[in-house]
Design a protein around this motif. Structure first.
Motif, PDB file in Angstrom:
ATOM      1  N   LEU A   1      14.106   1.995   5.626  1.00 40.28           N
ATOM      2  CA  LEU A   1      14.044   3.397   6.009  1.00 40.28           C
ATOM      3  C   LEU A   1      13.275   3.616   7.300  1.00 40.28           C
ATOM      4  O   LEU A   1      13.457   4.623   7.989  1.00 40.28           O
TER       5      LEU A   1
ATOM      6  N   HIS B   1       0.803  -1.226   0.000  1.00 39.77           N
ATOM      7  CA  HIS B   1       0.000   0.000   0.000  1.00 39.77           C
ATOM      8  C   HIS B   1       0.833   1.273   0.000  1.00 39.77           C
ATOM      9  O   HIS B   1       0.321   2.348  -0.235  1.00 39.77           O
ATOM     10  N   GLN B   2       2.107   1.167   0.329  1.00 36.64           N
ATOM     11  CA  GLN B   2       3.002   2.324   0.174  1.00 36.64           C
ATOM     12  C   GLN B   2       4.411   1.779   0.019  1.00 36.64           C
ATOM     13  O   GLN B   2       4.758   0.773   0.623  1.00 36.64           O
ATOM     14  N   PRO B   3       5.225   2.406  -0.841  1.00 36.85           N
ATOM     15  CA  PRO B   3       6.495   1.788  -1.215  1.00 36.85           C
ATOM     16  C   PRO B   3       7.701   2.250  -0.412  1.00 36.85           C
ATOM     17  O   PRO B   3       8.827   2.110  -0.880  1.00 36.85           O
ATOM     18  N   LEU B   4       7.490   2.805   0.775  1.00 33.60           N
ATOM     19  CA  LEU B   4       8.650   3.239   1.553  1.00 33.60           C
ATOM     20  C   LEU B   4       9.507   2.014   1.851  1.00 33.60           C
ATOM     21  O   LEU B   4       9.021   1.033   2.409  1.00 33.60           O
ATOM     22  N   HIS B   5      10.768   2.092   1.468  1.00 32.63           N
ATOM     23  CA  HIS B   5      11.637   0.940   1.607  1.00 32.63           C
ATOM     24  C   HIS B   5      11.737   0.533   3.078  1.00 32.63           C
ATOM     25  O   HIS B   5      11.905   1.390   3.949  1.00 32.63           O
TER      26      HIS B   5
ATOM     27  N   LEU C   1      18.708   3.368  12.282  1.00 31.81           N
ATOM     28  CA  LEU C   1      19.953   3.419  11.530  1.00 31.81           C
ATOM     29  C   LEU C   1      20.982   2.502  12.178  1.00 31.81           C
ATOM     30  O   LEU C   1      21.162   2.531  13.388  1.00 31.81           O
TER      31      LEU C   1
ATOM     32  N   ARG D   1       9.732   6.961  16.923  1.00 34.57           N
ATOM     33  CA  ARG D   1      10.447   6.818  15.659  1.00 34.57           C
ATOM     34  C   ARG D   1      11.829   7.441  15.707  1.00 34.57           C
ATOM     35  O   ARG D   1      12.485   7.557  14.682  1.00 34.57           O
TER      36      ARG D   1
ATOM     37  N   ARG E   1      14.819   6.483  10.111  1.00 33.93           N
ATOM     38  CA  ARG E   1      15.277   7.512   9.179  1.00 33.93           C
ATOM     39  C   ARG E   1      14.151   8.482   8.816  1.00 33.93           C
ATOM     40  O   ARG E   1      14.269   9.254   7.902  1.00 33.93           O
ATOM     41  N   LEU E   2      13.051   8.409   9.546  1.00 33.98           N
ATOM     42  CA  LEU E   2      11.926   9.310   9.296  1.00 33.98           C
ATOM     43  C   LEU E   2      11.893  10.396  10.364  1.00 33.98           C
ATOM     44  O   LEU E   2      12.244  10.162  11.513  1.00 33.98           O
ATOM     45  N   ALA E   3      11.425  11.571   9.975  1.00 33.03           N
ATOM     46  CA  ALA E   3      11.374  12.686  10.915  1.00 33.03           C
ATOM     47  C   ALA E   3      10.184  12.548  11.854  1.00 33.03           C
ATOM     48  O   ALA E   3       9.161  11.970  11.499  1.00 33.03           O
ATOM     49  N   ALA E   4      10.342  13.077  13.054  1.00 34.20           N
ATOM     50  CA  ALA E   4       9.200  13.155  13.962  1.00 34.20           C
ATOM     51  C   ALA E   4       8.216  14.177  13.403  1.00 34.20           C
ATOM     52  O   ALA E   4       8.625  15.195  12.847  1.00 34.20           O
ATOM     53  N   PRO E   5       6.919  13.905  13.523  1.00 30.71           N
ATOM     54  CA  PRO E   5       5.942  14.840  12.978  1.00 30.71           C
ATOM     55  C   PRO E   5       6.016  16.204  13.660  1.00 30.71           C
ATOM     56  O   PRO E   5       6.287  16.291  14.862  1.00 30.71           O
ATOM     57  N   ASP E   6       5.798  17.237  12.882  1.00 33.18           N
ATOM     58  CA  ASP E   6       5.754  18.600  13.400  1.00 33.18           C
ATOM     59  C   ASP E   6       4.281  18.976  13.572  1.00 33.18           C
ATOM     60  O   ASP E   6       3.566  19.143  12.584  1.00 33.18           O
TER      61      ASP E   6
END
Lengths: 501, 142
Positions: free
Chosen positions: B84, B77-81, B88, B103, B107-112
Motif C-alpha cells: 500500500l 510496529h504498524q501493519p500497513l500492508h 500503484l 508519496r 496508495r496513501l493520501a498526501a497529508p492535509d
C-alpha cells in the motif's frame, strides 16, 4: 407491533429504500429510533441528541421533496460509539475522566456516513477507552445483552463496543459504528447476535477515533445484515488527508462495480476456506464449537473447500497483544492530564499534583492496570524482554497469515470461545484476556475480519469469524453474506431482571 | 501525594527481585512504584499491592513469548500492508497540480495540513481556559 417497529423493520437498506420511495419520512423514522432509545432497557446510550437528529431528518425530508437525490443511507438512524467524534456530542470514551466532554468536529467516518444521508441519534456506552470485553468497565454503567434469556441472569453484550452492538440487536438503529483494537467490534457482534466488521487497518480513516493503541485501532461497523456492512464500508473507505495511513480505494471501487458472477446456489464455489486443526480449538465451549462446525458444513454445501491451515504463532497472540496494546495505550493516554480535556481534580499545589490526582481519580481500574502494564514493558531493563520481543513475535503472527493465504482465500474460526457470560462475574483479568484469543491475531496483522451470527438464541449466541488477506474486505463480507444472506431479526429482549418486554 | 511512597510497607505476594536464570526479569515492587509515578498515578498501598500482584501474574502467563526464536524477525510496529505504501502498478500519471509530496504515487493520501479545530471551541472543553490559553497551577515561584 407498534408503528415505531414498522418504521425500523429490516436492515439499513430496507429503511433507506422506504424513505427514498416515500413510504415513510426521515423524520418519522428518526423519531421512532429516538422513541426506542428513550425507553431502552439495556443501557445502550451514553447520550441522545434528539433535537439535532430530528432537525437533520426534517432537512433531509425537505431536500427530498425539493427533488434532491437520496444517498444510500438516506434518513437511516445510526449510533456512534462514544470514542468516535461527532461534532457537539458527548465523547466520553466510557471514562469518568471525560465526563461531559463534547467533540468539536466529526470523525471522517462519521462525516462520510452523514454525507450519505445517515442521521446520528446518539453516542453509545463502551468499556473505558476500549479496554474490556464485557461492557462493564463503563463509567456511566454497564449495557445488558438484549439477547438475554427470559427469566435468566443478565448477560454481557461483550465489548468494548457494547452499546453499539446492543443498540443494533435491540432494533433501535439498523447500523452503528464501533471500534476494534483486538476484537471490540467482532466479539460484541457475536455476543449480541449481529454482524460486525473490522476493516483492514488503513481501509477506514482513524481521524476522529480517540486513540487507544494506534497500530491496532480500527473503526468498524455493526449491522443486522452483511450487505449493510458492505454499504457502510463503501461509504466510509478511502484516503484522508487527516490520516496518512488511510489508503486509496481503486480496488474496492473496481470490485463494487463488478457484476456478481457467483452461482446463486453455490456462492462459495471455488473458495478455499482455511480452518484450524481441532487441537487448536480445545478451549472453545462445546456449544460454540458445534454451531461453528455446523456452519462449516453449510459452507461446504455452498461450494467451499475446507483446507486445514497451521498458524504456529497464533497461540502467542494474547501475550503479544497484552504487551503491545497497553504500551501504546500508556503513551496515548498520557494526554489526559487535566489540562486540555475533560475533568480536572484539584489537589496539592503543583502541576504534577493536579495531573496525578486527575489521572488517579479519573481512570477506572482496568485502564489503570493497563497503563501500568504498558509503562512497565516500555521501561529500561524490561523493554527488550517484553516490548521489543512482542513486536518481533507480532511479525511472526503476520508472516504466518501471509503464508497461509498462499493456499487459502479466507480463514474461519469461532469469533469468541464462549457464549455470553453473566454480567457482574468477578473474574481474573487473564480469563477475560484469553477470551480475545481468536480475534487478536487478525488485529496484530491488520487484516480484515467479520463476525457472522450463526446462533442468535438468547443466552446461546455464537459468531463465526472470517479473516481475509490485507485489503480483501469485500471477499470477507461477501462470504459472510453467502453464509447468512438474510438479516437477523432484532429482539425486543428481556429486561434486566429477566422479564420479557 | 507521591512523597509518601518510600514509607509504604513492603508488598506481599510479589516474587523476589532480579532476573531468573531464564525468561524475562520480574518487576520488583519498587520498580512498579516508580513506574506508577512516571505514569502520574498515585496508588494507595492496598491498590498498589493488588496491581503489583496482577502484573506479576499477567507477565508470568506471557512467559511463553520468551521461548520464541526472534533472531530473524524484525519488529512489526504498524501493519500497513507493504504494497500500500508503494506506487500503484497501473496508476494513471498523477496530476502534477495534485502532487504535493513524495508519496504522490503511493496508495496513501498526501497529508492535509489545515487545522480541523476552532481555537475558541477547543478551549470550551478545557477545565480552566484563561484568556485564550489552557490554565494550569503555577509552576514558577513568584
Amino acid at each position: 407491533m407498534s408503528g415505531a417497529h414498522d418504521q425500523l423493520a429490516g436492515d439499513a437498506h430496507d429503511v433507506a429504500r422506504r424513505i427514498a420511495d416515500g413510504t415513510q419520512s426521515a423524520e418519522s423514522t428518526v423519531g421512532a429510533a429516538l422513541e426506542r432509545a428513550r425507553t431502552d432497557p439495556f443501557g445502550c446510550f451514553e447520550a441522545l441528541d434528539e433535537e439535532a437528529a430530528l432537525e437533520r431528518a426534517r432537512e433531509l425530508d425537505r431536500a427530498r421533496s425539493g427533488g434532491a437525490s437520496c444517498g444510500p443511507l438516506f434518513g437511516v438512524p445510526i449510533a456512534i460509539k462514544s470514542n468516535i467524534c461527532v461534532d457537539g456530542e458527548l465523547t466520553t470514551c466510557g471514562s469518568r475522566l471525560l465526563a461531559g466532554h463534547r467533540s468539536i468536529y466529526d470523525a471522517t467516518a462519521v462525516e462520510r456516513l452523514v454525507a450519505a444521508g445517515a442521521v446520528v441519534v446518539g453516542t453509545t456506552r463502551m468499556d473505558e477507552f476500549g479496554m474490556g470485553s464485557s461492557g462493564e468497565n463503563c463509567a456511566s454503567g454497564a449495557t445488558t445483552n438484549p439477547r438475554t434469556p427470559a427469566g435468566g441472569a443478565a448477560r454481557s453484550p461483550g465489548g468494548s463496543s457494547s452499546g453499539s452492538a446492543a443498540a443494533v440487536a435491540a432494533g433501535i438503529v439498523p447500523l452503528a459504528l464501533g471500534s476494534d483494537t483486538g476484537g471490540s467490534v467482532r466479539q460484541p457482534a457475536a455476543f449480541c447476535g449481529v454482524f460486525g466488521h473490522k476493516p483492514t487497518w488503513g481501509r477506514v480513516s482513524r481521524h476522529g477515533l480517540v486513540a487507544f493503541a494506534s497500530s491496532l485501532d480500527t473503526i468498524g461497523t455493526l449491522a443486522r445484515s452483511a450487505r449493510d456492512l458492505e454499504l457502510a464500508l463503501a461509504v466510509m473507505a478511502g484516503p484522508d488527508g487527516r490520516d496518512s495511513t488511510a489508503f486509496e480505494r481503486t480496488d474496492l471501487d473496481r470490485e463494487l462495480a463488478a457484476p456478481d458472477a457467483r452461482d446463486a446456489n453455490r456462492p462459495l464455489a471455488g473458495l478455499r476456506l482455511g480452518v484450524f486443526d481441532d487441537s487448536a480449538l480445545t478451549d472453545v465451549d462445546p456449544h460454540v464449537l458445534e454451531r461453528f462446525t455446523r456452519t462449516l458444513e453449510r459452507a461446504r454445501e455452498l461450494g467451499a473447500e475446507l483446507v486445514t491451515v497451521d498458524l504456529p504463532h497464533h497461540r502467542h497472540g494474547v501475550a503479544v497483544y497484552y504487551v503491545l496494546a497497553p504500551a501504546e495505550a500508556s503513551s496515548n493516554l498520557a494526554r489526559y492530564d487535566g489540562v486540555r480535556y475533560g475533568r480536572r481534580v484539584e489537589a496539592g499545589t503543583s502541576l504534577e499534583d493536579m495531573m496525578t490526582a486527575t489521572r488517579t481519580e479519573g481512570f477506572g481500574h482496568e485502564v489503570t492496570r493497563r497503563i501500568l502494564l504498558g509503562t512497565h514493558v516500555l521501561s529500561s531493563g524490561f523493554y527488550e524482554a517484553w516490548f521489543d520481543r512482542a513486536a518481533r513475535v507480532r511479525r511472526a503472527v503476520a508472516d504466518d497469515f501471509a503464508a497461509a493465504f498462499e493456499s487459502v482465500d479466507l480463514i474461519a474460526t469461532p469469533t469468541a470461545p464462549t457464549t455470553p457470560f453473566t454480567l457482574g462475574e468477578d473474574v481474573d483479568p487473564l480469563v477475560r484476556y484469553r477470551g480475545d484469543a481468536l480475534t487478536i491475531p487478525a488485529s496484530l496483522a491488520g487484516l480484515p475480519a467479520v463476525s457472522v451470527p450463526v446462533d442468535v438464541e438468547p443466552g446461546r449466541t455464537v459468531g463465526l469469524q472470517l479473516i481475509g488477506p490485507a485489503t480483501a474486505d469485500l471477499s470477507v463480507l461477501r462470504a459472510a453474506a453467502a453464509l447468512r444472506p438474510d438479516s437477523v431479526e432484532a429482539t425486543r429482549g428481556a429486561a434486566p431482571g429477566g422479564s420479557v418486554q | 501525594m507521591a512523597t509518601s511512597d518510600d514509607r509504604r510497607p513492603p508488598l506481599k505476594g510479589t516474587p523476589d527481585a532480579g532476573s531468573r536464570e531464564s525468561g524475562a526479569p520480574h518487576p520488583e515492587p519498587s520498580t512498579l512504584r516508580r513506574e506508577a509515578r512516571l505514569a502520574r498515578l498515585a496508588l494507595d498501598p492496598q491498590r498498589e499491592a493488588s496491581l503489583s500482584d496482577d502484573l506479576v501474574r499477567i507477565l508470568a502467563a506471557f512467559e511463553s513469548l520468551q521461548e520464541v526464536d526472534v533472531s530473524n524477525l524484525e519488529p512489526l510496529h504498524q501493519p500497513l500492508h507493504a504494497s500500500l505504501a508503494e506506487p500503484l502498478r497501473h496508476a494513471a500519471p498523477t496530476d502534477p497540480a495534485a502532487a504535493g509530496t513524495s508519496r504522490r504515487d503511493s496508495r496513501l493520501a498526501a497529508p492535509d495540513p489545515t487545522s480541523a479545530v476552532d481555537r475558541a471551541r477547543l478551549l470550551e472543553g478545557a477545565p480552566e481556559p484563561i484568556d485564550g490559553h489552557f490554565g494550569v497551577p503555577r509552576t514558577i515561584e513568584q
